[in-house]
Design a protein around this motif. Structure first.
Motif, PDB file in Angstrom:
ATOM      1  N   GLN A  59       0.836  -1.101  -0.083  1.00 35.24           N
ATOM      2  CA  GLN A  59      -0.140  -0.083   0.025  1.00 35.24           C
ATOM      3  C   GLN A  59       0.945   1.211   0.095  1.00 35.24           C
ATOM      4  N   LYS A  60       2.060   1.147   0.293  1.00 39.25           N
ATOM      5  CA  LYS A  60       3.127   2.278   0.369  1.00 39.25           C
ATOM      6  C   LYS A  60       3.649   2.417  -1.387  1.00 39.25           C
ATOM      7  N   ILE A  61       3.120   1.915  -2.114  1.00 40.03           N
ATOM      8  CA  ILE A  61       3.190   2.128  -3.762  1.00 40.03           C
ATOM      9  C   ILE A  61       2.508   3.309  -4.040  1.00 40.03           C
ATOM     10  N   LYS A  62       3.166   4.222  -4.981  1.00 42.38           N
ATOM     11  CA  LYS A  62       2.569   5.159  -5.457  1.00 42.38           C
ATOM     12  C   LYS A  62       3.195   5.413  -6.783  1.00 42.38           C
ATOM     13  N   LEU A  63       2.263   6.273  -7.835  1.00 39.36           N
ATOM     14  CA  LEU A  63       2.715   6.528  -8.972  1.00 39.36           C
ATOM     15  C   LEU A  63       3.138   8.190  -8.960  1.00 39.36           C
ATOM     16  N   ARG A  64       4.016   8.677  -9.444  1.00 44.79           N
ATOM     17  CA  ARG A  64       4.345  10.124  -9.707  1.00 44.79           C
ATOM     18  C   ARG A  64       4.896  10.204 -11.230  1.00 44.79           C
ATOM     19  N   ARG A  65       4.518  11.541 -11.523  1.00 43.93           N
ATOM     20  CA  ARG A  65       4.776  11.728 -13.116  1.00 43.93           C
ATOM     21  C   ARG A  65       6.441  11.778 -13.030  1.00 43.93           C
ATOM     22  N   PHE A  66       6.799  11.394 -14.293  1.00 52.21           N
ATOM     23  CA  PHE A  66       8.291  10.996 -14.609  1.00 52.21           C
ATOM     24  C   PHE A  66       8.967  12.425 -14.608  1.00 52.21           C
ATOM     25  N   GLU A  67       9.846  12.854 -14.231  1.00 52.65           N
ATOM     26  CA  GLU A  67      10.739  14.102 -14.071  1.00 52.65           C
ATOM     27  C   GLU A  67      12.118  14.021 -14.808  1.00 52.65           C
ATOM     28  N   ASP A  68      12.670  14.865 -15.361  1.00 57.03           N
ATOM     29  CA  ASP A  68      13.925  14.923 -15.755  1.00 57.03           C
ATOM     30  C   ASP A  68      14.934  14.276 -14.809  1.00 57.03           C
ATOM     31  N   ASN A  69      14.929  14.480 -13.583  1.00 53.76           N
ATOM     32  CA  ASN A  69      15.981  13.900 -12.594  1.00 53.76           C
ATOM     33  C   ASN A  69      15.748  12.528 -12.495  1.00 53.76           C
ATOM     34  N   ASP A  70      14.798  11.844 -13.290  1.00 50.48           N
ATOM     35  CA  ASP A  70      14.619  10.388 -12.968  1.00 50.48           C
ATOM     36  C   ASP A  70      15.343   9.513 -14.170  1.00 50.48           C
ATOM     37  N   LEU A  71      15.611  10.290 -15.016  1.00 52.14           N
ATOM     38  CA  LEU A  71      16.276   9.683 -16.486  1.00 52.14           C
ATOM     39  C   LEU A  71      17.538   8.802 -16.035  1.00 52.14           C
ATOM     40  N   PRO A  72      18.523   9.182 -15.179  1.00 49.88           N
ATOM     41  CA  PRO A  72      19.675   8.434 -14.676  1.00 49.88           C
ATOM     42  C   PRO A  72      19.350   7.127 -14.124  1.00 49.88           C
ATOM     43  N   ILE A  73      18.260   7.004 -13.227  1.00 48.54           N
ATOM     44  CA  ILE A  73      17.953   5.680 -12.718  1.00 48.54           C
ATOM     45  C   ILE A  73      16.974   4.838 -13.704  1.00 48.54           C
ATOM     46  N   PHE A  74      16.396   5.640 -14.451  1.00 49.57           N
ATOM     47  CA  PHE A  74      15.554   4.836 -15.536  1.00 49.57           C
ATOM     48  C   PHE A  74      16.663   4.156 -16.575  1.00 49.57           C
ATOM     49  N   LYS A  75      17.753   4.850 -16.904  1.00 54.67           N
ATOM     50  CA  LYS A  75      18.719   4.432 -17.811  1.00 54.67           C
ATOM     51  C   LYS A  75      19.465   3.192 -16.953  1.00 54.67           C
ATOM     52  N   GLU A  76      19.793   3.118 -15.618  1.00 55.05           N
ATOM     53  CA  GLU A  76      20.333   2.325 -14.977  1.00 55.05           C
ATOM     54  C   GLU A  76      19.264   0.726 -15.234  1.00 55.05           C
ATOM     55  N   TRP A  77      18.009   1.103 -14.743  1.00 59.37           N
ATOM     56  CA  TRP A  77      17.160  -0.162 -14.688  1.00 59.37           C
ATOM     57  C   TRP A  77      17.192  -0.811 -16.193  1.00 59.37           C
ATOM     58  N   LEU A  78      17.223   0.052 -17.066  1.00 56.74           N
ATOM     59  CA  LEU A  78      17.289  -0.301 -18.506  1.00 56.74           C
ATOM     60  C   LEU A  78      18.270  -1.588 -18.765  1.00 56.74           C
ATOM     61  N   LYS A  79      19.441  -1.158 -18.090  1.00 60.59           N
ATOM     62  CA  LYS A  79      20.751  -2.032 -18.138  1.00 60.59           C
ATOM     63  C   LYS A  79      20.746  -3.307 -17.377  1.00 60.59           C
ATOM     64  N   LYS A  80      19.859  -3.537 -16.319  1.00 60.69           N
ATOM     65  CA  LYS A  80      19.624  -4.775 -15.787  1.00 60.69           C
ATOM     66  C   LYS A  80      19.169  -5.852 -16.538  1.00 60.69           C
ATOM     67  N   ASP A  81      19.659  -6.901 -15.944  1.00 57.16           N
ATOM     68  CA  ASP A  81      19.381  -8.130 -16.784  1.00 57.16           C
ATOM     69  C   ASP A  81      17.770  -8.573 -16.606  1.00 57.16           C
ATOM     70  N   ASP A 113      15.346   3.589 -27.622  1.00 52.93           N
ATOM     71  CA  ASP A 113      14.013   3.933 -27.937  1.00 52.93           C
ATOM     72  C   ASP A 113      13.096   4.507 -26.709  1.00 52.93           C
ATOM     73  N   TRP A 114      13.289   3.638 -25.602  1.00 54.39           N
ATOM     74  CA  TRP A 114      12.826   3.897 -24.305  1.00 54.39           C
ATOM     75  C   TRP A 114      13.184   5.301 -23.753  1.00 54.39           C
ATOM     76  N   ILE A 115      14.481   5.691 -23.789  1.00 53.63           N
ATOM     77  CA  ILE A 115      15.096   6.724 -23.218  1.00 53.63           C
ATOM     78  C   ILE A 115      14.455   7.825 -24.130  1.00 53.63           C
ATOM     79  N   ALA A 116      14.589   7.836 -25.431  1.00 51.78           N
ATOM     80  CA  ALA A 116      14.122   8.942 -26.234  1.00 51.78           C
ATOM     81  C   ALA A 116      12.715   9.206 -25.936  1.00 51.78           C
TER      82      ALA A 116
END
Length: 158
Positions: free
Chosen positions: A3-25, A36-39
């Motif tokens: 229940q502690k899960i929430k969604l918030r709008r993606f912001e520019d400062n989220d890009l580095p962690i998003f890129k890291e996630w995309l590299k994970k197996d 494509d996802w980064i773009a």
């Protein structure tokens, strides 16, 4: 705990962690075109403004990504058999490996579903994860999505 899960709008400062996630197996197995996802998220306020992007947070910590869009805007062939008016689709991932298998993906799907069904024009949601992505398929089924074996898509009506 979920229940502690929430969604918030993606912001520019989220890009580095998003890129890291995309590299994970456990992510790159399903998200095979990371550039494509980064773009998409980088251009979310212009070219891809028809997609609504989110960060999934658990106790204020980013653990994943989610998005929704109108199928009419995406013009994806895999959904062409479904009436396009009122049809949305979602994508989601849990990027933090230690957060897998804890129900966070299921909760993220629930929150995305509730958000879409809160829109006045929504009628249904369709999703087509890889059949081998058991976690994703289970999260959809747990949220009341029905699998259409003929078309290989999960669908939920409003």
């Amino acid at each position: 705990m979920t229940q502690k899960i929430k969604l918030r709008r993606f912001e520019d400062n989220d890009l580095p962690i998003f890129k890291e996630w995309l590299k994970k197996d456990h992510v790159k197995r399903w998200y095979t075109e990371p550039e494509d996802w980064i773009a998409e998220v980088t251009l979310r306020d212009s070219t891809f403004s028809w997609i609504t992007h989110f960060i999934v947070e658990w106790e204020e910590m980013p653990i994943g990504f989610g998005q929704y869009y109108k199928c009419l805007d995406a013009n994806e062939a895999c959904y062409s058999h479904i009436p396009q008016n009122g049809t949305y689709s979602i994508d989601y991932l849990i990027g933090e490996a230690d957060c897998l298998g804890k129900g966070y993906g299921k909760k993220a799907v629930q929150l995305l579903t509730e958000m879409i069904f809160g829109l006045s024009d929504s009628k249904r949601i369709v999703v087509q994860p890889e059949p081998e992505n058991r976690g994703s398929c289970k999260a959809l089924l747990a949220n009341g999505y029905i699998f259409d074996e003929h078309y290989g898509v999960y669908q939920k009506e409003k």
